[in-house]
Design an enzyme around this catalytic site. Structure first.
Site, mmCIF file in Angstrom:
data_model
loop_
_atom_site.group_PDB
_atom_site.id
_atom_site.type_symbol
_atom_site.label_atom_id
_atom_site.label_comp_id
_atom_site.label_asym_id
_atom_site.label_seq_id
_atom_site.Cartn_x
_atom_site.Cartn_y
_atom_site.Cartn_z
ATOM 1 N N LYS A 33 0.813 -1.216 0.000
ATOM 2 C CA LYS A 33 0.000 0.000 0.000
ATOM 3 C C LYS A 33 0.849 1.270 0.000
ATOM 4 O O LYS A 33 0.490 2.254 -0.666
ATOM 5 C CB LYS A 33 -0.957 0.010 1.204
ATOM 6 C CG LYS A 33 -0.300 0.054 2.568
ATOM 7 C CD LYS A 33 -1.349 0.005 3.669
ATOM 8 C CE LYS A 33 -0.720 0.009 5.037
ATOM 9 N NZ LYS A 33 0.033 1.217 5.349
ATOM 10 N N THR A 34 1.980 1.271 0.719
ATOM 11 C CA THR A 34 2.837 2.461 0.715
ATOM 12 C C THR A 34 3.394 2.695 -0.682
ATOM 13 O O THR A 34 3.471 3.834 -1.161
ATOM 14 C CB THR A 34 3.987 2.307 1.726
ATOM 15 O OG1 THR A 34 3.445 2.050 3.020
ATOM 16 C CG2 THR A 34 4.837 3.568 1.779
ATOM 17 N N ASP A 219 -3.651 7.209 4.948
ATOM 18 C CA ASP A 219 -3.214 5.824 5.143
ATOM 19 C C ASP A 219 -3.808 5.292 6.446
ATOM 20 O O ASP A 219 -4.167 6.060 7.340
ATOM 21 C CB ASP A 219 -1.685 5.790 5.197
ATOM 22 C CG ASP A 219 -1.136 4.377 5.068
ATOM 23 O OD1 ASP A 219 -1.911 3.459 4.734
ATOM 24 O OD2 ASP A 219 0.074 4.195 5.308
ATOM 25 N N GLU A 220 -3.900 3.965 6.576
ATOM 26 C CA GLU A 220 -4.409 3.306 7.780
ATOM 27 C C GLU A 220 -5.770 3.877 8.191
ATOM 28 O O GLU A 220 -6.036 4.159 9.360
ATOM 29 C CB GLU A 220 -3.407 3.461 8.940
ATOM 30 C CG GLU A 220 -2.010 2.960 8.650
ATOM 31 C CD GLU A 220 -1.909 1.443 8.566
ATOM 32 O OE1 GLU A 220 -2.957 0.764 8.662
ATOM 33 O OE2 GLU A 220 -0.789 0.931 8.403
ATOM 34 N N GLN A 250 -7.445 -5.261 9.765
ATOM 35 C CA GLN A 250 -6.370 -4.873 10.681
ATOM 36 C C GLN A 250 -6.787 -3.725 11.610
ATOM 37 O O GLN A 250 -5.942 -3.017 12.141
ATOM 38 C CB GLN A 250 -5.117 -4.479 9.898
ATOM 39 C CG GLN A 250 -4.514 -5.624 9.099
ATOM 40 C CD GLN A 250 -3.198 -5.250 8.456
ATOM 41 O OE1 GLN A 250 -2.173 -5.077 9.121
ATOM 42 N NE2 GLN A 250 -3.190 -5.137 7.139
ATOM 43 N N ARG A 603 2.484 -10.907 10.084
ATOM 44 C CA ARG A 603 3.803 -10.268 10.268
ATOM 45 C C ARG A 603 4.911 -11.179 9.760
ATOM 46 O O ARG A 603 6.034 -10.734 9.512
ATOM 47 C CB ARG A 603 4.078 -9.964 11.754
ATOM 48 C CG ARG A 603 3.141 -8.977 12.456
ATOM 49 C CD ARG A 603 2.901 -7.724 11.671
ATOM 50 N NE ARG A 603 1.704 -7.856 10.864
ATOM 51 C CZ ARG A 603 1.384 -7.035 9.876
ATOM 52 N NH1 ARG A 603 2.198 -6.050 9.541
ATOM 53 N NH2 ARG A 603 0.267 -7.205 9.192
#
Length: 759
Positions: A33-34, A219-220, A250, A603
């Site tokens: 996504k970044t 973002d997020e 998330q 993770r």
């Protein structure tokens, strides 16, 4: 620059090239996504001719913002510095530094951290004569924070408050806000709230920023609260070029006020929203993703996504069970040490995740015992150490003398012979004459009965004036060195016999290093800017990269990170998921815990180990919990070890799931079974011990012959006193009774052993 877009997959290209109107990018874990955000900004500038000046990119942590800033600078090059890339809080602080005077504050306001807020609330309790045994300061602060998350001001809360407790909280809320205002200070929640207030009260200010930020990316987004949603809604209200990126799977920060509905309802808030799903994962192997997909599919409040990868199946997930938590910690440390010794990984490629900070103790002991390097995220933050907070208090006081909290903190640090009685007299004088605490100190000679203390206070205010005058000439480094010298703080430590005195001195000079670095690298260095940067540092921002150390951290802290090897410890119902979520009647509670499991699993890049302990010491008692339901939700073929089977004599305090519950072979001598419980609000959690061997329970437990009490009755227990029966379950073996005791909280016990007597 055109070739840079060829490396994107089709869905990523779709997200990058759809730049107009509201866009929702559902970005699964590890889906890049970044990378998409950075390429999207480059595309807007390169292909669509959008000015960098009109772009705002917001995220949540300094670490994420720093990474995005660097990647944008590298890709965009000339003009990249005009793009605002920042966290929510730093964005709002930047706006407030320019305009907060419209709300009656000075632009050199102080930002209070959690400890500062606690100190203010203690003073509020004192001013209002509130007994903290009746109402806890933490409860009041949590309520105030929740109100601010929902943009509920003092007046509105007062209008809804009913009953003694809520009315007292309302009074504390008002006094707390008035104290902050008089100190020219904001807490973390205020930073967002005051910006929203500014925009709503002054449309011309809002319009100025709407014209500046015609293209907004967040973002997020799943982590936003109501106040942050309103901030973004206001900013994007004119041009509506809003792109939000997030993963509802998330969303794990409800306890901080995050509202998952913001992302789930985005298409209702913006009916013409364009939706893109990023499902290709570039981080993990397929077995790890299959496990994550299987677990999260049990949630109902979610957007459909199915992660996949072209990295191959990879190793199966390692499932290991142990008799004790000590053996679990021993295994994890040994397993990492062996892998490092074999050359399979470095320490820094490994992470150990757990549900609560308390679980770190045994792990730390094993790492220390083996001489293994590690970092504990969530330990004492550098800026939370006493000597650092003292030095920062001096800097804050020079920057904002009206900050009563900082002045009171260091007026007698190091000791100057100014006692509490004298300080109380100064406080009284300040209230009587509507002065700040420092202004009252400047008039110490006029305060009756101060005596010799007046001269000492005068010497202190003289020193502050000298320090304030030295800053413009010598800068921050010179100011901090002047503080160290004039206060004699380090000298006192050098003469101290305390064991940690040397470390504390080194910490102070590390702060000097930080000041020097800031002055040399900040775009426009200032004392306010430095204090702002320090105030907005989070635990994860302090995680140093490039150091060969294994990271120990909570699952919450791990979000956004990735490691070659991941160990998730304590996978037991009652630990993870927490007992509070297991017993909560709100289904959202267990769904948030499941999202936390999804975060933990994803993770891992190549290797995931899940561990479970049959017994665990909790609050001085041994408790036995079944294997976590989240482990049970992973398909058996993905695990390299089978789950344990149910035995008929297992005592299981949880009845809300139908799959086979975990059991273990009982020890032959007087084994103890305990049920861990979480009480209501202010009561401490506790456990109840059934003093009998598990073997005897299995072979011949006799059910109590009826009960002379029912749900809602008041009963008494020989040890725990009086309480109210809140639940009775007619179990096969015996009646399982839950009692909320007046003094010790909630306990679950079998009627046969409890011998409860109806009052």
């Amino acid at each position: 620059m055109s070739n840079i877009y060829e490396s994107l997959n089709d869905e990523q290209k779709d997200a990058v090239m759809h730049t107009q109107g509201p866009v929702l990018i559902l970005a699964g874990a590890g889906s890049g996504k970044t990378r998409v955000l950075v390429h999207r900004i480059a595309y807007m500038i390169d292909k669509e001719g959008i000015s960098p000046f009109n772009i705002l990119a917001i995220t949540f942590t300094n670490k994420a913002a720093g990474e995005m800033r660097q990647r944008i600078d590298d890709m965009v090059g000339f003009g990249a510095d005009q793009i605002w890339v920042a966290t929510f809080h730093s964005t709002c602080v930047r706006i407030l530094r320019r305009h907060i005077d419209l709300l009656g504050y000075d632009t050199n306001f102080t930002i209070y951290d959690t400890d500062d807020s606690k100190s203010v609330m203690k003073q509020v309790f004192k001013n209002l004569n509130i007994d903290n045994k009746q109402i806890k300061e933490k409860r009041v602060l949590n309520t105030i924070s929740s109100c601010k998350d929902e943009l509920m001001g003092v007046d509105e809360y007062e209008s809804y408050a009913h009953g003694y407790e809520e009315e007292r909280i309302a009074a504390c809320y008002r006094e707390y806000q008035e104290t902050l205002k008089s100190s020219n200070a904001l807490d973390f929640d205020d930073i967002i709230v005051k910006t929203v207030e500014l925009f709503k009260k002054y449309p011309e200010v809002l319009d100025n920023y709407r014209e500046r930020f015609k293209y907004i990316m967040v973002d997020e987004y799943q982590d936003t609260n109501t106040a942050q949603y309103e901030l973004i809604r206001l900013l994007a209200g004119k041009y509506r070029n809003l792109c939000v990126v997030g993963d509802d799977d998330q969303s794990i920060y409800k306890f901080r006020g995050a509202n998952i509905r913001n992302i789930l309802d985005f298409e209702e808030h913006f009916e013409d929203a364009y939706v893109v799903r990023l499902e290709q994962n570039y981080r993990s192997t397929q077995n790890i993703l299959d496990a994550a997909n299987a677990v999260i599919s049990n949630n109902t409040a979610r957007k459909r996504k199915e992660l996949w990868t072209d990295k191959g199946e990879g190793n199966r997930i390692h499932f290991r069970q142990f008799d004790t938590a000590y053996e679990e910690a021993e295994f994890i440390a040994d397993d990492i040490a062996k892998a490092v010794k074999k050359g399979d990984v470095r320490y820094e490629n490994c992470a150990v995740l757990f549900r609560t900070n308390a679980q770190s103790r045994m792990l730390e002991e094993q790492f220390v015992k083996n001489g293994m390097p590690y970092d504990l995220v969530g330990g004492v933050n550098f800026y939370d150490r006493k000597e650092i907070k003292d030095m920062l208090a001096y800097l804050r006081m020079v920057n904002n003398p009206n900050d009563d909290l900082q002045v009171r903190r260091i007026i007698n640090v190091p000791k100057r012979g100014i006692g509490q009685t004298s300080l109380d007299k100064v406080s009284g004088y300040a209230r009587e004459h509507a002065l700040s605490f420092f202004e009252a100190c400047e008039e110490a000679d006029s305060i009756p009965s101060l005596g010799a203390a007046a001269k000492k206070i005068g010497a202190f205010t003289d020193m502050v004036r000298v320090l304030k005058a030295s800053y413009p000439e010598y800068g921050m480094r010179g100011l901090l060195n002047d503080i160290i010298e004039r206060t004699g703080y380090v000298l006192e430590l050098e003469e101290s016999e305390e064991d940690d005195a040397k470390d504390r001195i080194e910490n102070i000079y590390e702060l000097v290093n930080k000041v020097v670095y800031y002055e040399e690298n900040a775009e426009d260095p200032s004392l306010s800017g430095f204090l702002e940067e320090v105030a907005l540092v989070s635990d994860i921002d302090n995680l140093e990269e490039g150091k060969d150390r294994t990271v120990l951290m909570t699952l919450h802290s791990a979000k956004g990170l990735e490691f070659e090897r991941v160990y998730i410890a304590g996978c037991e119902d009652g630990i993870f998921p927490s007992y509070m979520s297991v017993t909560d009647t709100d289904p959202d509670a267990i769904e948030e815990e499941r999202r936390l499991a999804y975060v933990g699993i994803t993770r891992a890049k190549k290797d995931l180990t899940i561990t479970y302990s049959r017994s665990r010491m909790n609050r001085g008692e041994i408790q036995y919990n079944p294997v976590s339901r989240f482990v049970r939700e992973i398909p058996q073929n993905l695990l390299d070890n089978t789950l344990p089977k149910q035995k008929r004599y297992d005592l299981d305090p949880y009845d809300d799931y139908s799959y086979e519950r975990n059991v273990f072979e009982p020890k032959p001598f007087d084994s103890v079974m305990t049920f861990s419980t979480q009480p209501k609000k202010e009561k401490k959690s506790s456990v109840i011990t059934a003093k009998t061997s598990l073997l005897s329970l299995g072979k011949g437990m006799t059910k109590a012959n009826g009960l002379d009490y029912k749900k809602g009755d008041r009963v008494t227990h020989i040890k725990y006193g009086s309480g109210t029966v809140v639940d009775i379950v007619d179990d096969v073996k015996d009646y399982k009774v839950t009692v909320d005791f007046d003094n010790v909280g909630v306990k679950i016990m079998y009627a046969m052993f409890a011998k409860l007597r109806k009052i």
